[in-house]
Design an enzyme around this catalytic site. Sequence first.
Site, PDB file in Angstrom:
ATOM      1  N   CYS A  19      43.271  58.757   8.380  1.00 13.33           N
ATOM      2  CA  CYS A  19      43.803  59.736   7.427  1.00 13.33           C
ATOM      3  C   CYS A  19      43.622  61.166   7.953  1.00 13.33           C
ATOM      4  O   CYS A  19      42.490  61.634   8.148  1.00 13.33           O
ATOM      5  CB  CYS A  19      43.112  59.569   6.072  1.00 13.33           C
ATOM      6  SG  CYS A  19      43.554  60.833   4.865  1.00 13.33           S
ATOM      7  N   CYS A  22      41.773  63.467   5.488  1.00 15.09           N
ATOM      8  CA  CYS A  22      40.328  63.198   5.481  1.00 15.09           C
ATOM      9  C   CYS A  22      39.635  63.949   6.616  1.00 15.09           C
ATOM     10  O   CYS A  22      38.547  64.503   6.443  1.00 15.09           O
ATOM     11  CB  CYS A  22      40.067  61.700   5.606  1.00 15.09           C
ATOM     12  SG  CYS A  22      40.759  60.716   4.258  1.00 15.09           S
TER      13      CYS A  22
END
Length: 376
Positions: A19, A22
């Site tokens: 991600c 993230c």
Amino acid sequence: MDIKEPDDIWLIKFYAPWCTFCKQLDPVWHDVASELKSLGSLVNVGKADATAHSGLAKEFKVRGYPAILMLKNDVKYNYMGPRTKDGFLDFADRVAGPLVRALTSPQLFQHAMSRHDVLFLYIGASSTLKGEYMSAAEELIVHTYFFSATRDVLPKAVSLPPLPAVAVFKDGTLFTYNKERDGELKAWINRERFLTYFKIDSYTLYAMGETGKLVALALVDETRPSEKGVDFHFGYMEGNAYVNGLVMGEVTMPALIVLNLSNDGYFLPLGVVETERHLLDFLDGCQGGNSVLQRKHTDSLCAPLVACFVVSFPLAIVSLLCFVCWKARLPVEEEEERSSEAPRGGQKIHIKPETVLGPARTEPLISGCEPRRRHC
């Protein structure tokens, strides 16, 4: 992440290694952990790989990354605000503390007023209303602070209804809750937890959709004041990129738009809003009044139609081409079928040269023999 004691309070980030968002959040998350530690906070900060701990992610109903939540007394609180250091710190301070914070002196009340743009306050002794207030605080603490006080803590100039009462201080004004007029207390708090006019981001706009109010949104390059009303949230947003995505078009700035987030609808004025009367007529029309100075678009209707058009248009083109080819092929097949039948009574036949194979040279054929073609 290792939760050692049931009384521990944890602020957790669930992430996935792939991600991008993230990874971008990692430096901010490190700063949050350092800040809370330096302040002596009881909140522990951790993170968990949702792909490696899929069972834990499923238990906490993690559906997107990064997911931020707090665990306190076996209760999960989801964070829905902006992914900023200040947002995380305010969330941690708000949820980790008492559900309802007591203001025991006029000084504490004035301090709370100076710190919070929107302040909910229960005034009076224990009652059924206080039980409803505590219940609402347990769910809505993720969004706002809750306070309680006795009447002598508030300035004498503050006018209150008979106690007990629930009030909200915002925009320099006091609003009190009335069950007959405002309905359920929790719903009223959820509607009133926003300022009347303030800067709105995409996270706040999403949260406003749960209040049931329309959102009157000004798209501006610079902040400007706007008219206030009871049945609207008022705010401004820098730039038009987010709204362009909502309306699936280009909104020229400066602009005024009213959003109905309950059904993804929106209203745009047909003409220029130059006076207060123009604005009031436009807002009245958005609520179903007699004004015609607006145009309503409902994405819940438009989006499926657009999707159907996008999907069906190529299929229609392909179907049309197949139909044209079939119609063009039909006379040829009929001609070939007739020519393939054996002639009777010694009749001579000739094959026409205009076939799909191109110009052909033909010869007379004897009855009972198969047709024979020779290409040039």
